[in-house]
Motif scaffolding. Structure first.
Motif, short mmCIF file in Angstrom:
data_model
loop_
_atom_site.label_atom_id
_atom_site.label_comp_id
_atom_site.label_asym_id
_atom_site.label_seq_id
_atom_site.Cartn_x
_atom_site.Cartn_y
_atom_site.Cartn_z
N LEU A 182 29.13 22.72 23.85
CA LEU A 182 29.17 22.77 25.20
C LEU A 182 29.31 24.25 25.37
O LEU A 182 30.24 25.04 25.02
CB LEU A 182 30.50 22.33 25.80
CG LEU A 182 30.94 22.50 27.08
CD1 LEU A 182 29.90 21.53 28.01
CD2 LEU A 182 32.25 22.03 27.53
N SER A 183 28.25 24.72 26.12
CA SER A 183 28.11 26.24 26.38
C SER A 183 28.95 26.55 27.65
O SER A 183 28.99 25.50 28.67
CB SER A 183 26.64 26.56 26.59
OG SER A 183 25.96 26.23 27.84
N GLN A 184 29.10 27.54 28.24
CA GLN A 184 30.09 28.03 29.28
C GLN A 184 28.81 28.04 30.44
O GLN A 184 29.32 28.34 31.44
CB GLN A 184 30.66 29.34 28.95
CG GLN A 184 29.80 30.38 28.67
CD GLN A 184 30.71 31.83 28.41
OE1 GLN A 184 31.29 32.31 29.76
NE2 GLN A 184 31.15 32.02 27.36
N ILE A 198 31.77 22.16 19.22
CA ILE A 198 31.80 23.63 19.62
C ILE A 198 31.84 23.89 21.09
O ILE A 198 30.96 23.44 21.60
CB ILE A 198 30.73 24.25 18.85
CG1 ILE A 198 30.56 24.20 17.20
CG2 ILE A 198 30.73 25.81 19.10
CD1 ILE A 198 29.48 24.83 16.56
N LEU A 199 33.09 24.34 21.36
CA LEU A 199 33.36 24.36 22.92
C LEU A 199 33.25 25.76 23.26
O LEU A 199 34.39 26.55 22.87
CB LEU A 199 34.64 23.58 23.33
CG LEU A 199 34.77 22.28 22.98
CD1 LEU A 199 35.92 21.39 22.86
CD2 LEU A 199 33.52 21.34 23.36
N VAL A 236 36.75 25.94 19.49
CA VAL A 236 37.02 26.51 20.70
C VAL A 236 37.08 27.72 21.17
O VAL A 236 37.81 28.60 20.42
CB VAL A 236 37.92 25.47 21.24
CG1 VAL A 236 39.27 25.83 20.85
CG2 VAL A 236 37.90 25.69 22.89
N VAL A 237 36.22 28.29 22.05
CA VAL A 237 36.62 29.59 22.58
C VAL A 237 37.15 29.31 24.01
O VAL A 237 36.44 28.61 24.92
CB VAL A 237 35.44 30.48 22.74
CG1 VAL A 237 35.28 31.71 23.61
CG2 VAL A 237 34.54 30.41 21.36
N SER A 238 38.14 29.98 24.31
CA SER A 238 38.80 29.80 25.85
C SER A 238 39.58 30.87 26.06
O SER A 238 40.37 31.33 25.08
CB SER A 238 39.60 28.35 25.73
OG SER A 238 39.93 28.31 27.08
N HIS A 239 39.59 31.26 27.39
CA HIS A 239 40.79 32.11 27.87
C HIS A 239 41.79 31.46 28.29
O HIS A 239 42.86 32.19 28.76
CB HIS A 239 39.91 33.05 29.07
CG HIS A 239 39.70 32.14 30.29
ND1 HIS A 239 38.65 31.17 30.41
CD2 HIS A 239 40.78 31.66 31.19
CE1 HIS A 239 38.78 30.63 31.50
NE2 HIS A 239 39.96 30.69 32.01
#
Length: 565
Positions: free
Chosen positions: A372-374, A443-444, A472-475
């Motif tokens: 899931l791309s941003q 992969i998020l 996961v990459v997240s702020h």
């Protein structure tokens, strides 16, 4: 001092009423969080306050007609041409602000190569330019989307010291808790004011829900009692009417009796209707249920990916080098690093869309990866959501419709072009595509961007129950604190695996570091304890009493050793 009064704002688009009665008083030092589900009208109200949209009805009264309003829009498609003259802004600290936000790239302000900047870098320049313009009122629409943790912390500190009013539209609970003192909720087109931060608002909402549910229950019991009394009177009245036609000499008596009961029924019905009209308690509105349900992951081998001596350069610029890490089946990892540190590049390498400068990445051939791309702008704007799935057989389309409905995209949203949908609705379409597949590794990249609060909380619960692996990459600090058990940290040109999650990482940052000597002493003590237990276990069988307890103690000691290292 009140600087703006907003009264009775109404706004419709294509015969659909978005705002019915929006009201608020903005004071000089107000810190508002504007919340509501996707499509509730938050951005519409922000645009009306800013002046780019005219309301159908209502009024906005400003203390200063020339009020300087800084508005950060909800988009990554910022343009350098929308900024004021950067040289005049430089006098107000634009370049210094950009540096505080972690924007270390050299930017040619006269002729910038805007296309080469990431979404996060564009946002930082736009945010810095808005700040440097010295506004009296700040409107920030999803300001933490694409900001790294350094940028988020800077923004929190700046909002605390900002000499003006701030309206924040955000689904980032951590950010709202740290920045706002009042919540404006938009529900069914109407605004409701709650005092306190986001956590206080949620507690108050739950309390109000329970109170209304209790009052509604009392009202329903009272209503049932009156209706039962009327039913009894009606039965007696019908019997009296029947008796008045049968019994000679008593007809008039039964006729009068029936008439009296009919009047009692009418009187009770009238009183009940008057009571309900005056003090009716409606059932409390249930929050929209959002369900994300991933297919059960197939069992895989223990290790699913591994990187050895991984390096990536762009010309002379080094993102990371000589890095080694791995990931096992069932692990949930958060990928941390500042903007520009190489998080997106690493994801592309893992997906096979980019190649390392040196070293290698091994990914198990049997692993199915969902990404899931941003970026939601890559969806075909002219296709409908159903067309985008590419499904043709009736059974699969039926299942897709069910999943769409579960995550809040109902039939009317499935038959219009994707370009008509909000950013949050487009994100949900991407999630549905992943839900339709049997995924082993998710992969998020910023999965909560554009999702409303109910959807974020539902996604958290689902991912915590997911049997496969997650990177996961997240702020969203609250989100990754709940999701991550391990970390991949990109820092100073190295990628390293950490045997703890985001909570432990934050705790370590906030607690004073142990001196090297003290760490060595503690490590020696822990190692001695480990040696002693290993020695005892070597003389025991697994089914022997006390073995399991010692084994658990050993696991805790090994964990403590890893933390000290």
């Amino acid at each position: 001092m009140t600087i703006m009064k907003i009264r009775g704002i109404q706004k419709s688009f294509n015969e659909q009423q978005i705002l019915q009665n929006a009201e608020m008083d903005i004071k000089h030092n107000s810190r508002f969080g504007l919340v509501g589900n996707n499509g509730a009208g938050k951005t519409t109200l922000a645009n009306i306050i800013y002046g780019s949209i005219t309301p159908d009805k209502g009024m906005i009264d400003t203390f200063n007609n020339n009020m300087n309003i800084g508005y950060l829009k909800q988009s990554t498609e910022y343009s350098i041409h929308e900024l004021e003259n950067p040289f005049s802004l430089a006098e107000n600290g634009l370049f210094e602000l950009s540096s505080h936000l972690g924007l270390n790239k050299d930017v040619d302000w006269v002729d910038p190569d805007w296309e080469k900047l990431s979404g996060g870098e564009k946002l930082k320049i736009s945010l810095a330019s808005i700040w440097a313009s010295r506004p009296e009122l700040l409107i920030l629409d999803e300001p933490t989307n694409h900001l790294d943790l350094q940028g988020v912390e800077w923004l929190i500190d700046e909002i605390k010291t900002f000499k003006g009013a701030v309206i924040i539209i955000s689904h980032d609970r951590y950010f709202l808790d740290r920045t706002v003192t009042e919540i404006i909720e938009i529900e069914d087109g109407t605004t409701n004011l709650f005092h306190g931060n986001y956590t206080a608002y949620r507690k108050e909402k739950e309390k109000l829900y329970e109170i209304q549910l209790h009052q509604y229950g009392i009202q329903q019991k009272h209503k049932q009692q009156i209706e039962q009394q009327m039913a009894n009177l009606k039965n007696w009245s019908e019997k009296a009417h029947r008796d008045s036609t049968k019994q000679e000499g008593y007809k008039e008596y039964y006729r009068m009796k029936a008439k009296k009961m009919d009047n009692q029924i009418k009187s009770k019905m009238k009183r009940l209707n008057q009571e309900l009209e005056k003090n009716e308690v409606k059932p409390p509105k249930e929050e929209a249920a959002v369900r994300f349900e991933f297919q059960d992951s197939r069992k895989r081998g223990k290790r699913i990916l591994e990187a050895r001596d991984l390096s990536k350069f762009f010309g002379s610029r080094c993102l990371f080098e000589k890095s080694h890490f791995y990931m096992n089946h069932g692990e949930s990892m958060a990928l941390l690093g500042t903007n520009g540190s190489g998080k997106t590049t690493l994801i592309k390498i893992l997906l096979g869309e980019d190649t390392p400068s040196s070293g290698e990445v091994w990914v198990s051939e049997t692993v199915r990866i969902g990404y899931l791309s941003q970026d939601v702008s890559d969806l075909p704007p002219d296709k409908t959501a159903l067309e985008y799935t590419g499904l043709t057989d009736r059974e699969s389309i039926g299942r897709a419709r069910t999943i769409f409905a579960n995550i809040g995209l109902h039939e009317e949203k499935l038959t219009v072009p994707i370009s008509y949908l909000s950013l949050g609705e487009r994100t949900r379409i991407k999630l549905v595509m992943m839900l339709l597949d049997e995924i082993d590794l998710l992969i998020l990249d910023e999965p909560t961007n554009h999702l409303d609060l109910a959807s974020r909380e539902s996604l958290e619960k689902t991912l915590m129950d997911f049997q496969g692996s997650i990177l996961v990459v997240s702020h969203d600090v609250y989100f990754i604190e709940k999701i991550s058990e391990k970390l991949l940290l990109i820092d100073n040109g190295k990628i390293s695996r950490k045997e703890f999650g985001m909570k432990e990482f934050n705790n370590q940052k906030s607690s004073p570091n142990l001196s090297s000597k003290k760490k060595e002493e503690q490590l020696m003590v822990v190692q001695n304890e480990i040696n002693a237990i290993v020695g005892r276990l070597s003389f025991m069988n697994k089914d022997e009493s006390g073995y399991e307890e010692l084994d658990n103690v050993l696991a805790e000691l090994l964990k403590k050793k890893r933390e000290l290292i």
